[in-house]
Design a protein around this motif. Structure first.
Motif, PDB file in Angstrom:
ATOM      1  N   THR A   1       0.172   2.744   7.287  1.00  0.00           N
ATOM      2  CA  THR A   1      -0.861   1.607   6.844  1.00  0.00           C
ATOM      3  C   THR A   1       0.107   0.167   6.777  1.00  0.00           C
TER       4      THR A   1
ATOM      5  N   GLU B   1       2.491  -3.151   7.923  1.00  0.00           N
ATOM      6  CA  GLU B   1       2.508  -4.141   9.223  1.00  0.00           C
ATOM      7  C   GLU B   1       3.458  -4.277  10.077  1.00  0.00           C
TER       8      GLU B   1
ATOM      9  N   ILE C   1      -1.250  -6.659  12.222  1.00  0.00           N
ATOM     10  CA  ILE C   1      -0.964  -5.370  12.850  1.00  0.00           C
ATOM     11  C   ILE C   1      -0.367  -4.487  12.443  1.00  0.00           C
ATOM     12  N   ARG C   2      -0.921  -3.120  12.308  1.00  0.00           N
ATOM     13  CA  ARG C   2      -0.369  -2.052  11.384  1.00  0.00           C
ATOM     14  C   ARG C   2      -0.037  -0.950  12.304  1.00  0.00           C
TER      15      ARG C   2
ATOM     16  N   ASP D   1      -2.544   1.003  13.939  1.00  0.00           N
ATOM     17  CA  ASP D   1      -3.273   0.238  14.879  1.00  0.00           C
ATOM     18  C   ASP D   1      -3.089   0.226  16.403  1.00  0.00           C
TER      19      ASP D   1
ATOM     20  N   ARG E   1      -4.314   8.750  12.425  1.00  0.00           N
ATOM     21  CA  ARG E   1      -5.019   7.477  12.156  1.00  0.00           C
ATOM     22  C   ARG E   1      -6.005   7.995  11.243  1.00  0.00           C
TER      23      ARG E   1
ATOM     24  N   ARG F   1      -6.392   6.227   7.307  1.00  0.00           N
ATOM     25  CA  ARG F   1      -7.553   5.229   6.806  1.00  0.00           C
ATOM     26  C   ARG F   1      -7.862   5.890   5.263  1.00  0.00           C
TER      27      ARG F   1
END
Length: 208
Positions: free
Chosen positions: A107, A109, A114-115, A118, A127, A131
């Motif tokens: 999680t 960046e 931008i993690r 992502d 992913r 979340r």
């Protein structure tokens, strides 16, 4: 200490005892962790981090709480939002003012906005799990009220048997350091934020 039976939980318990703290080690089944019962200053108890009544009962009389619990048999978002709600409610009732929760490196960046999670090449199953921690953070930010909370986020590479050095780098919400840390030094970072809180209501990345 919720999730005291896991590797991070055990390291945090050991570091807390080393500093002279009295620890309530909350696990789902104390009979599975007889070694915790033999540590001076540690009281293993049965508890559920998703149950506000259990949280209030087990946290009574304490100054701070750490949650390193996880359930892999429950959808990630469901579990981590349930723990966030139960912990904020239960700790307030118990009069506990400080909460640390363990986050996940995906999680963080790698560049502004931008993690890790992502990246289009990032596996979807991971992913989905990530979340859950995003939802947990958002819920704590929205509903924690006066509770002083912090999400401590280790790097991707955790070294279970490496010794504590007492040193680590930190960053707010972003990847930092070497991308590796020992469980022992992660525990040092957690206890530092209990003994002398410096960060509040953010994702604190820690790494060597």
């Amino acid at each position: 200490m919720f999730g005291a039976g896991g590797r991070v939980g055990r390291a945090a318990v050991a570091e807390a005892v080393r500093r002279g703290h009295t620890v309530t080690a909350v696990v789902r089944d104390p009979a599975k962790y007889p070694d915790l019962d033999g540590i001076s200053g540690v009281t293993p108890v049965r508890g559920d981090a998703t149950d506000a009544d259990d949280v209030a009962r087990t946290a009574a009389g304490h100054d701070a709480a750490i949650n390193a619990s996880v359930r892999l048999d429950v959808p990630s978002e469901s579990y981590f939002t349930a723990t966030a709600r139960a912990l904020t409610s239960g700790l307030k009732r118990a009069g506990v003012g400080r909460l640390l929760v363990l986050g996940i490196a995906t999680t963080l960046e790698t560049a502004p906005g931008i993690r890790i999670m992502d990246d289009p090449r990032f596996p979807e199953q991971y992913r989905t799990f990530s979340r859950g921690h995003v939802a947990e953070f958002d819920l704590l930010a929205a509903e924690s009220g006066p509770l002083d909370w912090l999400m401590v986020v280790p790097p991707m590479d955790l070294a279970p048997d490496a010794p504590a050095t007492g040193r680590y780098a930190t960053a707010i919400g972003a990847v930092t350091g070497t991308g590796r840390i020992s469980h022992a030094d992660l525990a040092v970072a957690l206890l530092d934020e209990i003994d002398a809180p410096k960060h509040h209501a953010v994702q604190l990345a820690v790494s060597h």
